[in-house]
Design a protein around this motif. Structure first.
Motif, mmCIF file in Angstrom:
data_model
loop_
_atom_site.group_PDB
_atom_site.id
_atom_site.type_symbol
_atom_site.label_atom_id
_atom_site.label_comp_id
_atom_site.label_asym_id
_atom_site.label_seq_id
_atom_site.Cartn_x
_atom_site.Cartn_y
_atom_site.Cartn_z
ATOM 1 N N ALA A 192 4.242 -6.781 3.851
ATOM 2 C CA ALA A 192 5.510 -7.297 3.348
ATOM 3 C C ALA A 192 5.516 -8.798 3.596
ATOM 4 O O ALA A 192 5.066 -9.271 4.647
ATOM 5 N N SER A 201 7.259 -12.951 2.340
ATOM 6 C CA SER A 201 8.183 -13.799 1.589
ATOM 7 C C SER A 201 7.444 -14.631 0.562
ATOM 8 O O SER A 201 8.062 -15.331 -0.241
ATOM 9 N N HIS A 249 7.125 -9.647 13.139
ATOM 10 C CA HIS A 249 6.629 -10.437 12.025
ATOM 11 C C HIS A 249 5.695 -11.539 12.529
ATOM 12 O O HIS A 249 5.638 -11.838 13.716
ATOM 13 N N ILE A 297 4.510 -6.245 -0.699
ATOM 14 C CA ILE A 297 5.941 -6.002 -0.836
ATOM 15 C C ILE A 297 6.641 -7.352 -0.737
ATOM 16 O O ILE A 297 6.796 -7.911 0.362
ATOM 17 N N ARG A 298 7.023 -7.903 -1.890
ATOM 18 C CA ARG A 298 7.693 -9.204 -1.930
ATOM 19 C C ARG A 298 9.153 -8.965 -1.568
ATOM 20 O O ARG A 298 9.985 -8.634 -2.396
ATOM 21 N N SER A 299 9.465 -9.116 -0.290
ATOM 22 C CA SER A 299 10.750 -8.719 0.255
ATOM 23 C C SER A 299 11.796 -9.816 0.095
ATOM 24 O O SER A 299 11.603 -10.947 0.563
ATOM 25 N N SER A 300 12.919 -9.478 -0.574
ATOM 26 C CA SER A 300 14.014 -10.447 -0.709
ATOM 27 C C SER A 300 14.630 -10.749 0.656
ATOM 28 O O SER A 300 15.085 -11.867 0.909
#
Length: 239
Positions: A32, A34, A109, A221-224
């Motif tokens: 995941a 940004s 993270h 997973i391009r997480s908002s």
């Protein structure tokens, strides 16, 4: 450090066919993030047997590279690589991607901050079966990017000459996506047959991957939520 394991069982006929046609096993790790980027082959196993056991340790590093191409089949070579635990921050100041690792990042993270003026490539590495750090993707590093390892791994049998670090935006052949959140003691078992493929039926942890299927939607997973958090972190870094 958590060791993960996969056991693949296959028939003697399948094994002979794989060996005769110079197949190897390749793995790709989900992430995941940004940032925008492309997945890379992270793991390779060239010695095949009927009861094949693949084990790796979820140990991470952050890397930077001056060459940030995302063209398929390109091999990603890290210019700088920094082993670090989750929750670490890599602050990059040099134009060549050199930086300093400190604690203080979001829990669970990895954070990479580009405080220089040059756009770089960056991402996370994960230990492979040989205990070597291999990239799990290549991403554009503009300001602040966040990465979170996702416990999903895609596996493919494919002819050599694929290699670890190679960008692969489409599947290497019929594959399987395994969800280690469903694994007992971080261990999964599955069968593979050259004619019938991976035995995904009645296995909720396994999802088949079609030949030539795009891999970005499965593995990146391009997480908002991470994008919003990265913007918050950017404001903090800029102060």
């Amino acid at each position: 450090m958590e060791q993960h394991k996969l056991t693949i069982d296959m028939s003697e006929a399948t094994l002979e066919q794989l060996r005769d046609h110079h197949f190897a096993l390749f793995g790709m790790h989900a992430m995941a993030t940004s940032a925008s980027g492309a997945p890379t082959i992270w793991l390779s196993v060239h010695y095949l047997e009927r009861h094949l056991e693949v084990a790796w340790t979820e140990t991470y590093s952050m890397f930077t590279t001056r060459h940030s191409t995302q063209a398929p089949s390109t091999k990603v070579v890290a210019t700088h690589n920094y082993p670090a635990p989750l929750g670490s921050v890599l602050t990059v100041a040099g134009n060549d991607g050199a930086g300093i690792v400190t604690p203080g990042g979001p829990a669970g993270h990895m954070e990479i901050d580009n405080t220089g003026r040059v756009e770089l490539g960056a991402g996370l590495c994960v230990h492979d079966t040989h205990g070597m750090y291999q990239p799990a993707g290549i991403f554009d590093l503009v300001d602040v990017d966040l990465f979170q390892p996702v416990p999903k791994v895609a596996f493919f049998f494919s002819p050599i000459p694929h290699m670890a670090g190679e960008i692969a935006t489409r599947s290497l052949g019929p594959g399987v996506l395994l969800d280690y959140k469903m694994a007992h003691n971080r261990s999964l078992q599955i069968e593979y047959d050259l004619r019938n493929g991976w035995s995904t039926e009645n296995r909720p942890f396994a999802r088949p991957i079609a030949a030539n299927e795009p891999l970005n939607p499965l593995l990146l997973i391009r997480s908002s939520a991470l994008q919003a958090l990265a913007m918050q972190r950017q404001r903090t870094v800029s102060r």
